[in-house]
Design a protein around this motif. Sequence first.
Motif, mmCIF file in Angstrom:
data_model
loop_
_atom_site.group_PDB
_atom_site.id
_atom_site.type_symbol
_atom_site.label_atom_id
_atom_site.label_comp_id
_atom_site.label_asym_id
_atom_site.label_seq_id
_atom_site.Cartn_x
_atom_site.Cartn_y
_atom_site.Cartn_z
ATOM 1 N N LYS A 452 0.862 -1.176 0.000
ATOM 2 C CA LYS A 452 0.000 0.000 0.000
ATOM 3 C C LYS A 452 0.894 1.220 0.000
ATOM 4 C CE LYS A 452 -3.977 2.114 2.391
ATOM 5 N NZ LYS A 452 -3.571 3.516 2.196
ATOM 6 N N VAL A 453 0.542 2.210 -0.757
ATOM 7 C CA VAL A 453 1.368 3.412 -0.831
ATOM 8 C C VAL A 453 1.210 4.230 0.443
ATOM 9 C CG1 VAL A 453 1.786 5.559 -2.088
ATOM 10 C CG2 VAL A 453 1.196 3.465 -3.339
ATOM 11 N N GLY A 454 2.347 4.553 1.083
ATOM 12 C CA GLY A 454 2.327 5.454 2.232
ATOM 13 C C GLY A 454 2.282 4.743 3.570
ATOM 14 N N PRO A 455 2.559 5.487 4.642
ATOM 15 C CA PRO A 455 2.635 4.901 5.987
ATOM 16 C C PRO A 455 1.295 4.469 6.548
ATOM 17 C CG PRO A 455 2.817 7.290 6.123
ATOM 18 C CD PRO A 455 2.863 6.937 4.664
ATOM 19 N N ASP A 456 0.192 4.859 5.920
ATOM 20 C CA ASP A 456 -1.117 4.457 6.428
ATOM 21 C C ASP A 456 -1.344 2.959 6.287
ATOM 22 O OD1 ASP A 456 -3.613 5.407 7.636
ATOM 23 O OD2 ASP A 456 -4.555 4.696 5.780
ATOM 24 N N VAL A 457 -0.412 2.267 5.627
ATOM 25 C CA VAL A 457 -0.462 0.800 5.608
ATOM 26 C C VAL A 457 -0.416 0.260 7.038
ATOM 27 C CG1 VAL A 457 2.045 0.435 5.426
ATOM 28 C CG2 VAL A 457 0.456 -1.264 4.481
ATOM 29 N N LEU A 458 0.151 1.030 7.961
ATOM 30 C CA LEU A 458 0.187 0.601 9.363
ATOM 31 C C LEU A 458 -1.221 0.453 9.926
ATOM 32 C CD1 LEU A 458 3.058 2.997 10.499
ATOM 33 C CD2 LEU A 458 3.229 0.499 10.305
ATOM 34 N N ARG A 459 -2.106 1.352 9.528
ATOM 35 C CA ARG A 459 -3.499 1.261 9.985
ATOM 36 C C ARG A 459 -4.164 0.029 9.385
ATOM 37 N NH1 ARG A 459 -8.434 3.743 8.204
ATOM 38 N NH2 ARG A 459 -7.241 4.643 6.487
ATOM 39 N N THR A 460 -3.841 -0.257 8.141
ATOM 40 C CA THR A 460 -4.395 -1.440 7.485
ATOM 41 C C THR A 460 -3.958 -2.722 8.197
ATOM 42 O OG1 THR A 460 -4.346 -0.275 5.357
ATOM 43 C CG2 THR A 460 -4.553 -2.675 5.290
ATOM 44 N N LEU A 461 -2.709 -2.760 8.606
ATOM 45 C CA LEU A 461 -2.136 -3.996 9.138
ATOM 46 C C LEU A 461 -2.311 -4.187 10.638
ATOM 47 C CD1 LEU A 461 1.231 -4.142 7.165
ATOM 48 C CD2 LEU A 461 -0.869 -5.405 6.693
ATOM 49 N N PHE A 462 -2.474 -3.073 11.377
ATOM 50 C CA PHE A 462 -2.411 -3.215 12.832
ATOM 51 C C PHE A 462 -3.570 -2.575 13.585
ATOM 52 C CE2 PHE A 462 2.078 -3.158 11.303
ATOM 53 C CZ PHE A 462 2.337 -4.509 11.502
ATOM 54 N N HIS A 463 -4.512 -1.961 12.893
ATOM 55 C CA HIS A 463 -5.684 -1.413 13.581
ATOM 56 C C HIS A 463 -6.636 -2.565 13.908
ATOM 57 C CE1 HIS A 463 -9.215 1.056 14.438
ATOM 58 N NE2 HIS A 463 -8.429 2.122 14.438
ATOM 59 N N SER A 464 -7.223 -2.517 15.098
ATOM 60 C CA SER A 464 -8.080 -3.627 15.529
ATOM 61 C C SER A 464 -9.274 -3.836 14.611
ATOM 62 C CB SER A 464 -8.567 -3.386 16.960
ATOM 63 O OG SER A 464 -9.360 -2.214 17.049
ATOM 64 N N SER A 465 -9.732 -2.776 13.926
ATOM 65 C CA SER A 465 -10.881 -2.923 13.027
ATOM 66 C C SER A 465 -10.575 -3.860 11.872
ATOM 67 C CB SER A 465 -11.309 -1.553 12.480
ATOM 68 O OG SER A 465 -10.281 -0.972 11.694
ATOM 69 N N ASN A 466 -9.303 -4.051 11.562
ATOM 70 C CA ASN A 466 -8.923 -4.886 10.432
ATOM 71 C C ASN A 466 -8.628 -6.331 10.827
ATOM 72 O OD1 ASN A 466 -9.251 -2.819 8.541
ATOM 73 N ND2 ASN A 466 -7.245 -1.987 9.051
ATOM 74 N N THR A 467 -9.073 -6.709 12.023
ATOM 75 C CA THR A 467 -9.148 -8.139 12.353
ATOM 76 C C THR A 467 -10.457 -8.726 11.851
ATOM 77 O OG1 THR A 467 -10.086 -7.665 14.532
ATOM 78 C CG2 THR A 467 -7.692 -7.880 14.408
ATOM 79 N N VAL A 468 -11.342 -7.854 11.356
ATOM 80 C CA VAL A 468 -12.621 -8.264 10.776
ATOM 81 C C VAL A 468 -12.454 -8.365 9.265
ATOM 82 C CG1 VAL A 468 -15.044 -7.658 10.479
ATOM 83 C CG2 VAL A 468 -13.877 -7.129 12.637
#
Length: 556
Positions: A452-468
């Motif tokens: 994913k382009v940019g540091p917001d990939v961290l939100r994609t990979l480690f935000h609890s909402s993305n365990t769904v």
Amino acid sequence: MPAFPRSARPATTVAALLAASLLLAGCAGSGGQGGSGDESAAGDPVSGGTMVYASGDAEPTCLDPHVGGNYPQALLAGQYLETLYTKDDDGKIVPWLASGAEASADGRTWTLKLRDGITFTDGTALDAATVKANIKHLQDPDTASSTGYLAVAKIKTMDVVDDTTLKLNLSAPDSALLESFSMPWVAIESAKALKRSQAENCASPVGTGPFTVTKWTKQESVELTRNEDYTPPVQGAGHDGPAYLQGITWKFIPEAATRYAALQSGTVDIIDNAQPDTIKTAETSGTIGHLDAPRPGASNRIELNSSKAPFNDEKVREAFVRAVNVNDGISSLFFDTAQRSYSALSSVEPMGYSDEQLFGRDLDAANRLLDEAGWEKRDAAGYRTKDGKRLTLAFPVSTNQSVPAEQSLFQQLQATAKEAGFEVKLDLLDLSSWYGVLGENQYDLVSAPYTKVGPDVLRTLFHSSNTVPAPSGYFSNHAQVKDQKLDALLDAANATTDQQERQDKYTQAQQIVLGGYYILPLYDQQNHFLYGQKLQGVGATTAVASPTFHDTWLKN
């Protein structure tokens, strides 16, 4: 959609254009000269001919990158679809099909402007209604998107102001929106074509790019044909007019040695997923060029499933990280084609944070941590036990996404982990089976590439909402981190447009991820392409570092 050509690492990015607006080949640096070499020495570009590309990635199940959203789709889609934004030679996000965008003061409304006069290969025009239809397509659960779905998740409503103006109304500010718009998984397709059945659209997506999909022979190849009406939407981004190549034959050849042999014989012109030893051999050949284009977003890493035993205990996670010998494995298996990473982010991401001290091998510390966690006893085979249960880790590996050298690295990690008493069970799977195991939470360790382009990939990979899971059934937080402080930092970083604040929040977020031993960083996501000496003008890439071939040509 040419973004920024790269030279072989560790050389810096080469100049984007020659005076004649021809993209440089980008073959200098540690990779040596070969392949395309100097364009002036190669002569003037020649129009015509069919380039043969051999891919070791899994064949996509759908050529529309809106559906699902993996890297093999990006490799292909960059030839026939284009994005609203892209990256320039300096890595800056710049307009492509769009002419610009402006955010409101509160960051919840974006006004997107489109370039006029651009048409799809089915003759329909690019307009605001088409972009709206594309975003709706990504958000539709029936599309079964994952990467694109997450990228546009904050867009709640859209208003067509006029043919070239679309107002996007967001549920919350999204500082990564334009970065998301640069990715092939959010590329723009003909609204007319999107009305077809998904099967039809998967077989032949319709875009504005330099090539069109003309035939897909499954388990063999995809045929691409030059778009005779193509011209780059941005003046000076490559030569004006259609591609030099008449067409591309995109073959699927899973076996690395077979791909390289085909390149050596001239049967194919360019290959991906080259083995490290092959890359080193090619660099000294004088006849084979090397394009090293590390992917943006996340580093290549092993994620530790913190949702269940044994990795729900931080001490056990740290013990595993301290037990394995990563550096010696990379050194012996990758022949200097990969550099060890100590970061959650790729080296091409300027907001990456690295902490080498967290990941040094320390077998004494690993043993102490396991004792403290209650895994004190060992069985006859030398593995740790607790309450009569062996310390066993399930590690499914996708053979479509891990080259043989990486699989060998995992075997070395398996062997060194045993010294501390871990039993690592490697399970080599095809891509479909691998997805199934992840979806059923039947893993303790996993290496899952995510671009994913940019540091917001961290939100994609480690935000609890993305365990769904997304509508595709795929979820991206494989470490299954659920940390309220981390969520708050990632949300705040995504909401602000202040670059220093963004940097600070993402740094703190990375410190939590690394310090909590949720991942074991390995190296940048490998993206190596080898090409023959007939192929010229290689080097242009999309924003996700997949090569594009509008300026590529075959020397007679």
